[in-house]
Design a protein around this motif. Sequence first.
Motif, PDB file in Angstrom:
ATOM      1  N   ARG A  16      16.130 -12.293  -0.728  1.00 53.17           N
ATOM      2  CA  ARG A  16      14.809 -13.038  -0.373  1.00 53.17           C
ATOM      3  C   ARG A  16      14.052 -13.627  -1.574  1.00 53.17           C
ATOM      4  O   ARG A  16      13.562 -14.560  -1.337  1.00 53.17           O
ATOM      5  N   TYR A  17      13.953 -12.710  -2.685  1.00 53.93           N
ATOM      6  CA  TYR A  17      13.053 -13.491  -3.734  1.00 53.93           C
ATOM      7  C   TYR A  17      13.907 -14.777  -4.252  1.00 53.93           C
ATOM      8  O   TYR A  17      13.281 -15.565  -4.769  1.00 53.93           O
ATOM      9  N   ARG A  18      15.295 -14.623  -4.384  1.00 52.71           N
ATOM     10  CA  ARG A  18      16.087 -15.531  -5.052  1.00 52.71           C
ATOM     11  C   ARG A  18      15.845 -16.925  -4.466  1.00 52.71           C
ATOM     12  O   ARG A  18      16.440 -18.006  -4.504  1.00 52.71           O
ATOM     13  N   GLU A  19      15.600 -16.747  -3.049  1.00 55.36           N
ATOM     14  CA  GLU A  19      15.420 -18.238  -2.166  1.00 55.36           C
ATOM     15  C   GLU A  19      14.517 -18.936  -2.766  1.00 55.36           C
ATOM     16  O   GLU A  19      14.374 -20.367  -2.325  1.00 55.36           O
ATOM     17  N   SER A  20      13.505 -18.775  -3.513  1.00 56.99           N
ATOM     18  CA  SER A  20      12.241 -19.437  -4.127  1.00 56.99           C
ATOM     19  C   SER A  20      11.952 -18.829  -5.496  1.00 56.99           C
ATOM     20  O   SER A  20      12.005 -17.754  -5.718  1.00 56.99           O
ATOM     21  N   THR A  21      11.250 -19.883  -6.241  1.00 56.93           N
ATOM     22  CA  THR A  21      10.792 -19.125  -7.530  1.00 56.93           C
ATOM     23  C   THR A  21       9.659 -18.340  -7.496  1.00 56.93           C
ATOM     24  O   THR A  21       9.106 -17.774  -8.274  1.00 56.93           O
ATOM     25  N   ARG A  22       8.857 -18.483  -6.117  1.00 57.26           N
ATOM     26  CA  ARG A  22       7.639 -17.753  -5.747  1.00 57.26           C
ATOM     27  C   ARG A  22       7.691 -17.684  -4.114  1.00 57.26           C
ATOM     28  O   ARG A  22       7.787 -18.683  -3.865  1.00 57.26           O
ATOM     29  N   ILE A  23       7.796 -16.357  -3.558  1.00 56.46           N
ATOM     30  CA  ILE A  23       7.680 -16.380  -2.164  1.00 56.46           C
ATOM     31  C   ILE A  23       6.097 -15.956  -1.718  1.00 56.46           C
ATOM     32  O   ILE A  23       6.063 -16.116  -0.447  1.00 56.46           O
ATOM     33  N   TRP A  24       5.443 -15.354  -2.548  1.00 59.21           N
ATOM     34  CA  TRP A  24       4.083 -14.825  -2.138  1.00 59.21           C
ATOM     35  C   TRP A  24       2.989 -15.865  -2.733  1.00 59.21           C
ATOM     36  O   TRP A  24       3.435 -16.734  -3.836  1.00 59.21           O
ATOM     37  N   SER A  25       1.822 -15.854  -2.568  1.00 55.84           N
ATOM     38  CA  SER A  25       0.690 -16.832  -2.862  1.00 55.84           C
ATOM     39  C   SER A  25       0.496 -16.844  -4.509  1.00 55.84           C
ATOM     40  O   SER A  25      -0.054 -17.654  -5.126  1.00 55.84           O
ATOM     41  N   GLY A  26       0.724 -15.564  -4.830  1.00 54.07           N
ATOM     42  CA  GLY A  26       0.321 -15.344  -6.186  1.00 54.07           C
ATOM     43  C   GLY A  26      -1.310 -14.872  -6.556  1.00 54.07           C
ATOM     44  O   GLY A  26      -1.516 -14.674  -7.467  1.00 54.07           O
ATOM     45  N   GLU A  27      -1.972 -14.761  -5.142  1.00 52.46           N
ATOM     46  CA  GLU A  27      -3.318 -14.268  -5.382  1.00 52.46           C
ATOM     47  C   GLU A  27      -3.124 -12.656  -4.676  1.00 52.46           C
ATOM     48  O   GLU A  27      -2.536 -12.428  -3.942  1.00 52.46           O
ATOM     49  N   ALA A  28      -4.367 -12.083  -5.300  1.00 54.38           N
ATOM     50  CA  ALA A  28      -4.330 -10.817  -4.873  1.00 54.38           C
ATOM     51  C   ALA A  28      -4.713 -10.699  -3.244  1.00 54.38           C
ATOM     52  O   ALA A  28      -5.398 -11.384  -2.877  1.00 54.38           O
ATOM     53  N   ASN A  29      -4.207  -9.480  -2.787  1.00 55.68           N
ATOM     54  CA  ASN A  29      -4.599  -8.986  -1.571  1.00 55.68           C
ATOM     55  C   ASN A  29      -6.092  -9.132  -1.249  1.00 55.68           C
ATOM     56  O   ASN A  29      -6.743  -8.472  -1.857  1.00 55.68           O
ATOM     57  N   VAL A  30      -6.543  -9.791  -0.214  1.00 55.05           N
ATOM     58  CA  VAL A  30      -7.806 -10.110   0.166  1.00 55.05           C
ATOM     59  C   VAL A  30      -8.573  -8.639   0.315  1.00 55.05           C
ATOM     60  O   VAL A  30      -9.674  -8.554  -0.121  1.00 55.05           O
ATOM     61  N   ALA A  31      -7.694  -7.773   1.121  1.00 56.81           N
ATOM     62  CA  ALA A  31      -8.392  -6.408   1.311  1.00 56.81           C
ATOM     63  C   ALA A  31      -8.340  -5.711   0.179  1.00 56.81           C
ATOM     64  O   ALA A  31      -9.408  -4.925  -0.048  1.00 56.81           O
ATOM     65  N   LEU A  32      -7.638  -5.783  -0.805  1.00 54.30           N
ATOM     66  CA  LEU A  32      -7.608  -4.908  -1.901  1.00 54.30           C
ATOM     67  C   LEU A  32      -8.846  -5.401  -2.742  1.00 54.30           C
ATOM     68  O   LEU A  32      -9.653  -4.719  -3.338  1.00 54.30           O
ATOM     69  N   VAL A  33      -9.000  -6.996  -2.967  1.00 53.68           N
ATOM     70  CA  VAL A  33     -10.331  -7.451  -3.685  1.00 53.68           C
ATOM     71  C   VAL A  33     -11.469  -7.121  -3.019  1.00 53.68           C
ATOM     72  O   VAL A  33     -12.264  -6.504  -3.872  1.00 53.68           O
ATOM     73  N   ARG A  34     -11.672  -7.056  -1.887  1.00 54.20           N
ATOM     74  CA  ARG A  34     -12.785  -6.542  -1.132  1.00 54.20           C
ATOM     75  C   ARG A  34     -13.183  -5.182  -1.292  1.00 54.20           C
ATOM     76  O   ARG A  34     -14.397  -4.769  -1.208  1.00 54.20           O
ATOM     77  N   LEU A  35     -12.075  -4.441  -0.842  1.00 61.25           N
ATOM     78  CA  LEU A  35     -12.170  -2.881  -0.744  1.00 61.25           C
ATOM     79  C   LEU A  35     -12.401  -2.160  -1.993  1.00 61.25           C
ATOM     80  O   LEU A  35     -13.078  -1.017  -2.491  1.00 61.25           O
ATOM     81  N   ALA A  36     -11.698  -2.704  -3.062  1.00 61.77           N
ATOM     82  CA  ALA A  36     -11.537  -1.644  -4.375  1.00 61.77           C
ATOM     83  C   ALA A  36     -12.096  -2.620  -5.594  1.00 61.77           C
ATOM     84  O   ALA A  36     -12.079  -2.093  -6.649  1.00 61.77           O
ATOM     85  N   GLY A  37     -12.742  -3.827  -5.283  1.00 62.94           N
ATOM     86  CA  GLY A  37     -13.333  -4.444  -6.416  1.00 62.94           C
ATOM     87  C   GLY A  37     -14.395  -3.707  -7.057  1.00 62.94           C
ATOM     88  O   GLY A  37     -14.458  -4.159  -8.316  1.00 62.94           O
ATOM     89  N   ASP A  38     -15.098  -2.831  -6.457  1.00 67.08           N
ATOM     90  CA  ASP A  38     -16.356  -2.070  -7.142  1.00 67.08           C
ATOM     91  C   ASP A  38     -15.764  -0.770  -7.768  1.00 67.08           C
ATOM     92  O   ASP A  38     -16.458  -0.312  -8.202  1.00 67.08           O
ATOM     93  N   LEU A  39     -14.549  -0.252  -7.545  1.00 67.89           N
ATOM     94  CA  LEU A  39     -14.077   0.930  -7.985  1.00 67.89           C
ATOM     95  C   LEU A  39     -13.966   0.821  -9.478  1.00 67.89           C
ATOM     96  O   LEU A  39     -13.788   0.030 -10.172  1.00 67.89           O
ATOM     97  N   PRO A  40     -14.549   1.840 -10.243  1.00 70.65           N
ATOM     98  CA  PRO A  40     -14.399   1.970 -11.648  1.00 70.65           C
ATOM     99  C   PRO A  40     -13.072   2.210 -12.198  1.00 70.65           C
ATOM    100  O   PRO A  40     -12.118   2.700 -11.365  1.00 70.65           O
ATOM    101  N   PRO A  41     -12.566   1.397 -13.028  1.00 73.61           N
ATOM    102  CA  PRO A  41     -11.084   1.333 -13.505  1.00 73.61           C
ATOM    103  C   PRO A  41     -10.482   2.565 -14.015  1.00 73.61           C
ATOM    104  O   PRO A  41     -11.349   3.545 -14.727  1.00 73.61           O
ATOM    105  N   GLY A  42      -9.336   2.927 -13.662  1.00 75.36           N
ATOM    106  CA  GLY A  42      -8.596   4.050 -14.282  1.00 75.36           C
ATOM    107  C   GLY A  42      -7.218   3.955 -14.108  1.00 75.36           C
ATOM    108  O   GLY A  42      -6.464   2.817 -14.445  1.00 75.36           O
TER     109      GLY A  42
END
Length: 212
Positions: A16-42
């Motif tokens: 599946r990955y060899r079908e194209s040089t990039r198969i996903w958007s390259g952008e972080a998942n919108v739910a991850l950004v919204r829900l985890a964006g304020d968590l302190p890093p660890g």
Amino acid sequence: MSTSQPGSGQEFWDGRYRESTRIWSGEANVALVRLAGDLPPGRALDLGCGEGADVVWLAGRGWTVTGVDISPVALGRAGEHAREAGVADRVRFERHELGLSFPEGEYDLVTASFLHTPDDSMPRERVLRQAAAATAPGGVLLVIGHAGHPEWQPDHAHADMRLPSPREVLESLELPEGAWEVLAAEEHERKQRKPDGTEGVRTDNALMIRRR
């Protein structure tokens, strides 16, 4: 690292990955950004990291991240993207065939996005229970999945793929009573490019829980 022999799952995803040089958007998942964006890093663990967009986004926010995938092709690309983004010193990638092997250690954030398979090749509920066990006290588990099949997909396509609700995911985790706090259990819409190149809308869901 996984010591399991390459199987049909790896063969499928490598192809599946060899079908194209990039198969996903390259952008972080919108739910991850919204829900985890304020968590302190660890320490973070991303299960099914693919080409590494979520890993790179987390590392860019100060997290030390382990990305896991079944496909060496995907992991190679993820490593390249981490180097391009200047975060390679904060990430590591491991190949695991989830259900057969699982990364060691405890993490402050464990994410599992779209771990759906149309057959029994991956025991999803057992893998998610392992994800919960790998979440450190005070840490967060975020499970993101599809809430239904897109309207542009034929009704028969992946008809055998079960897409549980956040509440069903929570119940399947079999968590000890009172040991976890539900932070979010919701559906949300996001834009997705359709096969014909036009833009469509897809409904996903997310369960976010914190270990007390």
